[in-house]
Design an enzyme around this catalytic site. Structure first.
Site, PDB file in Angstrom:
ATOM      1  N   VAL A   1     -10.713   2.831  -3.668  1.00 39.63           N
ATOM      2  CA  VAL A   1     -10.531   2.363  -5.045  1.00 39.63           C
ATOM      3  C   VAL A   1     -11.599   1.305  -5.305  1.00 39.63           C
ATOM      4  CG1 VAL A   1      -8.969   1.245  -6.681  1.00 39.63           C
ATOM      5  CG2 VAL A   1      -8.045   2.823  -4.959  1.00 39.63           C
TER       6      VAL A   1
ATOM      7  N   GLN B   1     -14.276   2.243   1.325  1.00 41.81           N
ATOM      8  CA  GLN B   1     -13.590   1.881   0.087  1.00 41.81           C
ATOM      9  C   GLN B   1     -13.237   3.133  -0.695  1.00 41.81           C
ATOM     10  OE1 GLN B   1     -15.762  -0.920  -2.356  1.00 41.81           O
ATOM     11  NE2 GLN B   1     -14.014  -1.262  -3.716  1.00 41.81           N
TER      12      GLN B   1
ATOM     13  N   HIS C   1     -10.497  -5.599  -3.406  1.00 39.00           N
ATOM     14  CA  HIS C   1      -9.158  -5.884  -2.875  1.00 39.00           C
ATOM     15  C   HIS C   1      -9.264  -6.171  -1.384  1.00 39.00           C
ATOM     16  CE1 HIS C   1      -9.768  -1.526  -2.433  1.00 39.00           C
ATOM     17  NE2 HIS C   1      -8.870  -1.533  -1.453  1.00 39.00           N
ATOM     18  N   ILE C   2      -8.299  -6.935  -0.902  1.00 41.35           N
ATOM     19  CA  ILE C   2      -8.216  -7.267   0.520  1.00 41.35           C
ATOM     20  C   ILE C   2      -6.948  -6.643   1.075  1.00 41.35           C
ATOM     21  CG2 ILE C   2      -7.946  -9.123   2.227  1.00 41.35           C
ATOM     22  CD1 ILE C   2      -9.526 -10.948   0.367  1.00 41.35           C
ATOM     23  N   HIS C   3      -7.089  -5.936   2.188  1.00 37.62           N
ATOM     24  CA  HIS C   3      -5.942  -5.367   2.882  1.00 37.62           C
ATOM     25  C   HIS C   3      -5.360  -6.414   3.820  1.00 37.62           C
ATOM     26  CE1 HIS C   3      -6.799  -1.016   2.062  1.00 37.62           C
ATOM     27  NE2 HIS C   3      -7.994  -1.533   1.821  1.00 37.62           N
TER      28      HIS C   3
ATOM     29  N   ASN D   1     -13.022  -3.303   2.648  1.00 37.30           N
ATOM     30  CA  ASN D   1     -13.958  -2.186   2.678  1.00 37.30           C
ATOM     31  C   ASN D   1     -14.902  -2.365   1.484  1.00 37.30           C
ATOM     32  OD1 ASN D   1     -12.489  -0.940   4.814  1.00 37.30           O
ATOM     33  ND2 ASN D   1     -11.048  -0.151   3.314  1.00 37.30           N
TER      34      ASN D   1
ATOM     35  N   ASP E   1       0.854  -1.185   0.000  1.00 37.58           N
ATOM     36  CA  ASP E   1       0.000   0.000   0.000  1.00 37.58           C
ATOM     37  C   ASP E   1       0.893   1.239   0.000  1.00 37.58           C
ATOM     38  OD1 ASP E   1      -1.746   2.196   1.035  1.00 37.58           O
ATOM     39  OD2 ASP E   1      -3.199   0.565   1.159  1.00 37.58           O
TER      40      ASP E   1
END
Length: 115
Positions: free
Chosen positions: A93, A91, A97-99, A84, A32
């Site tokens: 973007v 969220q 996706h997974i953080h 998110n 990130d």
């Protein structure tokens, strides 16, 4: 009119540089650029969906989570996985996706999502 590619689509296409930590046929994982933890990675499906609840195939959903766990385990023994969904869910973007967040010496500084 065609929608503009998301930031993540541009990273996948190598139009924008990023620090890639994992890649296979279906997923890419990057650091990130504005980390909220000592280790903060993003696992991004190459197949575009705006948010995680648009993925309706159980196998696809399972593979996404298994990939996130695989990448997390490559970088930390203990970690947090976070998603998110939508603007109201934080969220930014709009590409699923997974953080992966990890690396705190004494746990995260905040209590968000703790159980």
């Amino acid at each position: 009119m065609t929608a503009q590619p998301t930031l993540f689509e541009r990273i996948i296409a190598r139009e924008i540089p990023s620090d890639i930590v994992y890649e296979d046929e279906h997923y890419i994982a990057i650091r990130d650029i504005a980390p909220k933890a000592p280790i903060h990675l993003l696992v991004i499906p190459k197949r575009v969906s705006a948010r995680i609840d648009e993925i309706t195939d159980a196998q696809e959903m399972g593979e996404l989570w298994l990939t996130a766990v695989k990448v997390a385990r490559q970088h930390a023994a203990d970690y947090r996985l976070l998603v998110n969904a939508g603007k109201g869910g934080g969220q930014v973007v709009f590409h699923t996706h997974i953080h992966i967040m990890a690396g705190w010496e004494h746990g995260p500084d905040n209590d968000t999502g703790s159980a």
